[in-house]
Motif scaffolding. Structure first.
Motif, PDB file in Angstrom:
ATOM      1  N   ILE A 120      27.283  33.532  32.214  1.00 56.05           N
ATOM      2  CA  ILE A 120      27.162  34.119  33.546  1.00 56.05           C
ATOM      3  C   ILE A 120      27.412  35.622  33.442  1.00 56.05           C
ATOM      4  CG2 ILE A 120      27.993  34.099  35.922  1.00 56.05           C
ATOM      5  CD1 ILE A 120      26.716  31.486  35.095  1.00 56.05           C
ATOM      6  N   VAL A 121      26.582  36.407  34.135  1.00 53.19           N
ATOM      7  CA  VAL A 121      26.769  37.854  34.175  1.00 53.19           C
ATOM      8  C   VAL A 121      27.297  38.248  35.556  1.00 53.19           C
ATOM      9  CG1 VAL A 121      25.680  40.120  34.016  1.00 53.19           C
ATOM     10  CG2 VAL A 121      24.928  38.262  32.521  1.00 53.19           C
ATOM     11  N   LEU A 122      28.387  38.970  35.558  1.00 52.55           N
ATOM     12  CA  LEU A 122      28.956  39.524  36.783  1.00 52.55           C
ATOM     13  C   LEU A 122      28.783  41.035  36.751  1.00 52.55           C
ATOM     14  CD1 LEU A 122      30.750  39.726  39.350  1.00 52.55           C
ATOM     15  CD2 LEU A 122      32.746  39.653  37.817  1.00 52.55           C
ATOM     16  N   THR A 123      28.132  41.590  37.748  1.00 51.47           N
ATOM     17  CA  THR A 123      28.046  43.045  37.893  1.00 51.47           C
ATOM     18  C   THR A 123      28.619  43.416  39.249  1.00 51.47           C
ATOM     19  OG1 THR A 123      25.777  42.859  38.744  1.00 51.47           O
ATOM     20  CG2 THR A 123      26.044  43.355  36.397  1.00 51.47           C
ATOM     21  N   PHE A 124      29.339  44.518  39.284  1.00 50.75           N
ATOM     22  CA  PHE A 124      29.875  44.970  40.570  1.00 50.75           C
ATOM     23  C   PHE A 124      30.181  46.455  40.523  1.00 50.75           C
ATOM     24  CE2 PHE A 124      33.680  43.829  38.179  1.00 50.75           C
ATOM     25  CZ  PHE A 124      34.597  44.833  38.507  1.00 50.75           C
ATOM     26  N   SER A 125      30.299  47.035  41.701  1.00 52.06           N
ATOM     27  CA  SER A 125      30.681  48.439  41.832  1.00 52.06           C
ATOM     28  C   SER A 125      31.521  48.589  43.082  1.00 52.06           C
ATOM     29  CB  SER A 125      29.451  49.340  41.916  1.00 52.06           C
ATOM     30  OG  SER A 125      28.709  49.082  43.096  1.00 52.06           O
ATOM     31  N   CYS A 126      32.396  49.590  43.075  1.00 47.90           N
ATOM     32  CA  CYS A 126      33.278  49.831  44.212  1.00 47.90           C
ATOM     33  C   CYS A 126      33.929  51.199  44.055  1.00 47.90           C
ATOM     34  CB  CYS A 126      34.352  48.747  44.306  1.00 47.90           C
ATOM     35  SG  CYS A 126      35.443  48.646  42.871  1.00 47.90           S
ATOM     36  N   PRO A 127      34.519  51.722  45.112  1.00 51.41           N
ATOM     37  CA  PRO A 127      35.299  52.956  44.963  1.00 51.41           C
ATOM     38  C   PRO A 127      36.397  52.743  43.923  1.00 51.41           C
ATOM     39  CG  PRO A 127      34.938  52.470  47.277  1.00 51.41           C
ATOM     40  CD  PRO A 127      34.470  51.260  46.517  1.00 51.41           C
ATOM     41  N   ASP A 128      36.612  53.723  43.074  1.00 50.25           N
ATOM     42  CA  ASP A 128      37.559  53.571  41.975  1.00 50.25           C
ATOM     43  C   ASP A 128      38.991  53.639  42.483  1.00 50.25           C
ATOM     44  OD1 ASP A 128      38.511  53.218  39.479  1.00 50.25           O
ATOM     45  OD2 ASP A 128      37.795  55.115  38.655  1.00 50.25           O
ATOM     46  N   LYS A 129      39.808  52.693  42.028  1.00 52.02           N
ATOM     47  CA  LYS A 129      41.234  52.664  42.360  1.00 52.02           C
ATOM     48  C   LYS A 129      41.938  51.749  41.366  1.00 52.02           C
ATOM     49  CE  LYS A 129      42.357  50.118  46.011  1.00 52.02           C
ATOM     50  NZ  LYS A 129      42.369  49.553  47.379  1.00 52.02           N
ATOM     51  N   LYS A 130      43.241  51.763  41.389  1.00 54.19           N
ATOM     52  CA  LYS A 130      44.018  50.919  40.482  1.00 54.19           C
ATOM     53  C   LYS A 130      43.855  49.441  40.839  1.00 54.19           C
ATOM     54  CE  LYS A 130      47.646  54.341  39.555  1.00 54.19           C
ATOM     55  NZ  LYS A 130      49.103  54.641  39.669  1.00 54.19           N
ATOM     56  N   GLY A 131      43.870  48.606  39.799  1.00 50.85           N
ATOM     57  CA  GLY A 131      43.910  47.166  40.015  1.00 50.85           C
ATOM     58  C   GLY A 131      42.584  46.447  39.999  1.00 50.85           C
ATOM     59  N   ILE A 132      41.490  47.179  39.819  1.00 50.20           N
ATOM     60  CA  ILE A 132      40.168  46.539  39.874  1.00 50.20           C
ATOM     61  C   ILE A 132      39.995  45.547  38.726  1.00 50.20           C
ATOM     62  CG2 ILE A 132      37.685  46.908  39.793  1.00 50.20           C
ATOM     63  CD1 ILE A 132      38.173  49.705  40.967  1.00 50.20           C
ATOM     64  N   VAL A 133      40.148  46.034  37.497  1.00 53.35           N
ATOM     65  CA  VAL A 133      39.930  45.188  36.323  1.00 53.35           C
ATOM     66  C   VAL A 133      40.941  44.034  36.297  1.00 53.35           C
ATOM     67  CG1 VAL A 133      39.901  45.125  33.809  1.00 53.35           C
ATOM     68  CG2 VAL A 133      38.956  47.108  35.015  1.00 53.35           C
ATOM     69  N   ALA A 134      42.175  44.323  36.651  1.00 54.66           N
ATOM     70  CA  ALA A 134      43.206  43.276  36.661  1.00 54.66           C
ATOM     71  C   ALA A 134      42.866  42.176  37.662  1.00 54.66           C
ATOM     72  CB  ALA A 134      44.567  43.896  36.994  1.00 54.66           C
ATOM     73  N   SER A 135      42.374  42.577  38.838  1.00 58.55           N
ATOM     74  CA  SER A 135      42.047  41.596  39.880  1.00 58.55           C
ATOM     75  C   SER A 135      40.897  40.695  39.461  1.00 58.55           C
ATOM     76  CB  SER A 135      41.697  42.316  41.186  1.00 58.55           C
ATOM     77  OG  SER A 135      42.789  43.051  41.668  1.00 58.55           O
ATOM     78  N   VAL A 136      39.849  41.295  38.892  1.00 61.75           N
ATOM     79  CA  VAL A 136      38.691  40.501  38.471  1.00 61.75           C
ATOM     80  C   VAL A 136      39.047  39.616  37.286  1.00 61.75           C
ATOM     81  CG1 VAL A 136      36.363  40.630  37.528  1.00 61.75           C
ATOM     82  CG2 VAL A 136      37.039  42.169  39.367  1.00 61.75           C
ATOM     83  N   SER A 137      39.788  40.153  36.333  1.00 65.46           N
ATOM     84  CA  SER A 137      40.187  39.362  35.161  1.00 65.46           C
ATOM     85  C   SER A 137      41.041  38.172  35.577  1.00 65.46           C
ATOM     86  CB  SER A 137      40.966  40.239  34.180  1.00 65.46           C
ATOM     87  OG  SER A 137      40.177  41.298  33.714  1.00 65.46           O
ATOM     88  N   LYS A 138      41.884  38.365  36.553  1.00 68.97           N
ATOM     89  CA  LYS A 138      42.736  37.275  37.033  1.00 68.97           C
ATOM     90  C   LYS A 138      41.899  36.163  37.653  1.00 68.97           C
ATOM     91  CE  LYS A 138      46.598  36.278  40.162  1.00 68.97           C
ATOM     92  NZ  LYS A 138      47.497  36.816  41.205  1.00 68.97           N
TER      93      LYS A 138
END
Length: 283
Positions: free
Chosen positions: A2-20
């Protein structure tokens, strides 16, 4: 996969939230790419993740959690199954080199997608479509734009075609704003110049008159403005003072067919994200 692509305003916690979210649903990340503009007052974040799952039924849970994530982070996301081929309508006019390149790379396995119809304002390439068993829609160039596009859409419906994206493989007609909007962000055009140089008609003639030493090709998404959409891929080839226009065109075709094929590959593998009339491509 499965491929997940996303974009959003940059801020802390993005990668951690998605990885979780992925971890809690037993997804295993096998590839990950990210990029942040880090410029101006509003930096933007982009990411592409490829993951595998032992329990496909949990994909629904992932989708729900990502929807919650998108609300919290003002994000746009998309999930795609790599085993499902995207379906393309290929528009052509008289020239066949880009069409043949797409057909060849598709048959060789270099491109993973389906061509479900070939549309043309001439019937010259109908035998090619028939030899590959692909429906051919002939919309005569003598018809005006409105009549032509109305007929094409009618044929899409009659043939029960579910089209994911459109490839303009040297289709020498301008699409209406209405048609472009119906496939917003899903129409890929090949233009025979290294944009933004020589937009519009007869770019090789323009290049010849200017005496340039390089000519190129540009694959881009189509918007309402002529040859102005976000650029996906470009390449160039050298020419010299001894090349006449026919030789320049011959050399240019070599680049055109490879550039359009590479752009289609990026699109079908969900490697492209758009932002501010530009593209971020995770190769």
């Amino acid at each position: 996969m499965i491929v997940l692509t996303f974009s959003c305003p940059d801020k802390k916690g993005i990668v951690a939230s998605v990885s979780k979210i992925l971890f809690e649903n037993d997804a295993n990340i096998v590839e990950s790419n990210q990029y942040s503009t880090n410029s101006g007052d509003k930096p933007h974040f982009f990411m592409r993740i490829v993951f595998e799952m032992e329990s496909p039924q949990k994909l629904h849970n992932i989708n729900e959690k990502l929807s919650e994530f998108s609300l919290a982070f003002n994000a746009e996301f998309k999930l795609s199954d790599t085993s499902v081929k995207k379906k393309a309508a290929v528009f052509v006019s008289k020239e066949d080199h880009c069409l043949y390149e797409l057909l060849w790379q598709k048959s060789s396995g270099d491109l993973f997608f389906d061509i479900i119809c070939i549309v043309s304002n001439h019937n010259i390439l109908q035998p090619v479509a028939e030899s590959y068993g692909i429906p051919f829609i002939y919309a005569p160039h003598r018809d005006n734009q409105e009549q032509q596009e109305k007929f094409i859409k009618k044929e899409f419906k009659r043939l029960n075609l579910e089209i994911d994206f459109v490839i303009l493989a040297k289709y020498m007609r301008i699409l209406s704003k209405n048609f472009v909007n119906s496939f917003r962000g899903k129409i890929i055009n090949i233009h025979h110049s290294f944009l933004p140089s020589f937009p519009g008609s007869k770019p090789y003639e323009q290049a010849y008159q200017k005496g340039v030493k390089l000519v190129g090709a540009t694959a881009h998404f189509v918007n309402e403005k002529l040859d102005d959409g976000p650029i996906i891929e470009q390449d160039i080839i050298r020419i010299n003072h001894g090349d006449d226009i026919s030789e320049i065109k011959r050399k240019g075709k070599i680049v055109e067919k490879l550039v359009i094929a590479k752009a289609v590959k990026f699109f079908t593998e969900d490697r492209i994200l758009e932002h501010n009339n530009k593209t971020i491509i995770f190769e």
